[in-house]
Structures are given as structure tokens and as C-alpha cells.
Scaffold this active site. Sequence first.
Site, short mmCIF file in Angstrom:
data_model
loop_
_atom_site.label_atom_id
_atom_site.label_comp_id
_atom_site.label_asym_id
_atom_site.label_seq_id
_atom_site.Cartn_x
_atom_site.Cartn_y
_atom_site.Cartn_z
N TYR A 1 0.67 -1.29 -0.09
CA TYR A 1 0.22 -0.03 0.17
C TYR A 1 0.59 1.20 -0.04
O TYR A 1 0.29 2.16 -0.15
CB TYR A 1 -0.83 0.11 1.19
CG TYR A 1 -2.05 -1.06 1.02
CD1 TYR A 1 -2.36 -2.01 0.30
CD2 TYR A 1 -2.78 -1.10 2.09
CE1 TYR A 1 -3.31 -2.90 0.33
CE2 TYR A 1 -3.72 -2.13 2.39
CZ TYR A 1 -3.98 -2.92 1.01
OH TYR A 1 -4.90 -4.08 1.15
N LYS B 1 3.83 -15.34 3.08
CA LYS B 1 3.93 -16.22 1.78
C LYS B 1 5.36 -16.54 1.39
O LYS B 1 5.70 -16.31 0.49
CB LYS B 1 2.95 -15.50 0.72
CG LYS B 1 2.47 -16.13 -0.58
CD LYS B 1 1.87 -17.22 -0.35
CE LYS B 1 1.65 -18.10 -1.56
NZ LYS B 1 0.82 -19.27 -1.37
N ASP C 1 -2.28 -18.26 2.67
CA ASP C 1 -3.49 -19.03 1.79
C ASP C 1 -4.05 -20.05 2.80
O ASP C 1 -5.35 -20.32 3.02
CB ASP C 1 -3.26 -19.31 0.64
CG ASP C 1 -1.91 -20.10 0.69
OD1 ASP C 1 -1.27 -20.07 1.62
OD2 ASP C 1 -1.68 -20.70 -0.56
N ASP D 1 -4.85 -6.69 6.13
CA ASP D 1 -6.41 -6.21 5.86
C ASP D 1 -7.23 -7.18 5.28
O ASP D 1 -8.56 -7.16 5.79
CB ASP D 1 -5.92 -5.35 4.59
CG ASP D 1 -7.13 -4.33 4.31
OD1 ASP D 1 -8.20 -4.32 4.88
OD2 ASP D 1 -7.18 -3.65 3.11
N ASP E 1 -10.75 -8.69 7.95
CA ASP E 1 -12.09 -8.63 7.52
C ASP E 1 -12.47 -10.06 7.61
O ASP E 1 -13.85 -10.22 7.89
CB ASP E 1 -12.12 -8.10 6.09
CG ASP E 1 -11.85 -6.45 6.17
OD1 ASP E 1 -11.61 -6.07 7.24
OD2 ASP E 1 -12.09 -5.95 4.92
#
Length: 329
Positions: A116, A162, A194, A218, A222
Site C-alpha cells: 500500500y 507467503k 492462503d 487487511d 475482514d
Amino acid sequence: MSSLIACLPGDGIGPEVTAQALRVLEALPVDVEVVTLPFGGAAIDETGEPLPAATLEACRSARAVLLGAVGGPRWDAGGPRPEAGLLGLRKALDVYANLRPAGGLLIVRELVGGLYFGARGTREDGTVFDTCEYTPAQVERIARRAFELARSRRGSLVSVDKANVLDTSRLWRRVVGEVAAEYPDVTLRHALVDSFAMELVGPLDAFDVVVTENMFGDILSDLAAAVTGGLGLAASASLGDSGPGIFEPVHGSAPDIAGTGRANPAAMLRSLALLLEHALDRPDLAAALAGAVDEVLVSQPTPDQGGDATTGGFGDAVLAALAREAVAG
């Protein structure tokens, strides 16, 4: 330290849920001054930019920032975006540790690095790129914050990355492992994002603290919010090593229900509870407010929770619950 609370109501339902938090804050036995400032789309309409200099200056001098949601389709047609103000505020205050409780789980998201905040642009051939970068120092400080939180809780930490694909994740895993040597009383487990996402849709009480980078955090926070009742209930605290923190609900501005009285203020009130705990050093009031919100979610739920309580009616009920506990006038 200043007793100033900078309130940035934002857009859509932001001002409506923020108003309920301010009602509660005013009723509690805390000595603070609140200043309300333009931010996000509302600030674009007023000043042409999402984070006006005067708003940032006030936030820098405050003890805490109470922030509503920003954005909406009216600002999607070009020009400054409200979300740019949010990223700019986070970076300016260096609130690198985003705490997102979800049930008994606490997700610690690195907030001012990664994809970001990396270089981005468009090449001559039309290719668009966004760059994910992390320094060892950035990883080390968020890891240390997560280990400290795990040590104060149940002593278990999952670090999510990851590392089987990304160099930034391999750096992340290495640095987290190095910091772990300073916390022999905390159990560390590494997980790939994942496969860990699949774990999160199971019982969340299996986890204590999770630490991860910005974009993964993020998404995972959620997901955890959805598992525990939806974004309308999810609060967050964004903290640095010094200066004010930012306390905001995770949900968006929901312009489709703005002005209807259907917005659920629970996430904003829970964010206020985090402000009481982390910024005002009043864990007693934080616990009382969190308990009152939980009580009213059962007795008078809003439409998103299957009930018909209005935004203001929910706030009324929370104030009444606090008064019964003799913590609000």
C-alpha cells in the site's frame, strides 16, 4: 500529554456512528476536549484535499484520533480520493501497529509499509505496477509489538506470510524468527496466508495473537470480522511508539444507508473502548463500554444483526446500560 481528542467523522454513515461515540464519551468520567475536523470526502468538498494541513496539525497534537469511515461513489469520478487521506494520516502519525480484535483473537497488522505504500505507476506500454517493500526494521518493530501482546495474553503467536513465493515474506519470516529468541515464553508458529485463511473460518478461540504484513492483514482481519458477526461489529486501534493513535471501525462508509438511521454504531463504540484503554489509560471504562455494547447487541440489535434498533436507539441503550453500572452520568 494533551487531553485533546481529534474527531474526524468522515463520510457516509461516519458522522452518524461517530455522534453516538461522542455521546458516550461525554457521559463518561474522563476529562477530555473534543475537536471535530474535516477529513476524507467531506474535506475534499470543503478544501479540495482529503487531509487538510489544519486537520493533520490538530491530529499530531492530540492524545488520540477518533475516525469515522471515508469514501463513496461521489468521489470515484477522478481527482483526489478520500482514502488517500487515510493512508496519509497513518503514515504521518507512524501508527504502524493495527490491532483488530475478533472474538478472542487479536490480529496485529503492519500498517505503514508493504504494497500500500510502495512505489507505483504506469509504464509506457500500459503496464501498471505496485511495489511491495519491507525493511528489516519495519518487520522487527511490528514483530516485537506482537510478541509483547502475546506475552500479556495467552503466550501464543502465529506469524502469517507467503514465504514460499515472496522475497518480502522470506525477510518477514527470518526477522520474526530472530525476534522470537527474545521471547522464549511465547510459542511461535509460522503459517502461509492462503492455508491460514482456511484456518480462520474455523473456531477463532484456537488462536491468540496473529501478526502479518499490511495487505494480508487487511484481508484476514475482514475475514475474521465476518466470522464473528460482520464488519458492523469490528473495531480497530492503530498505534505507534509515541504520539496519538487512531481508533476507527473497520467498516466502510455505507453511503446506501447513510441518513436512514440503520447504521450499526457497535464497531465505533468498540473503537472508543480501545481508545479508552490505549490512549486514556482507562481499562476499567473500556471494559464497561465493551460489556454494554455486547449487552445491547443481544437486547436491541440493529437491522444488520436481525433487529430493528436505530443508530440513535442503540446509543441510548448503551448509555442506559452504562448508567446502570454507574459509570456514566
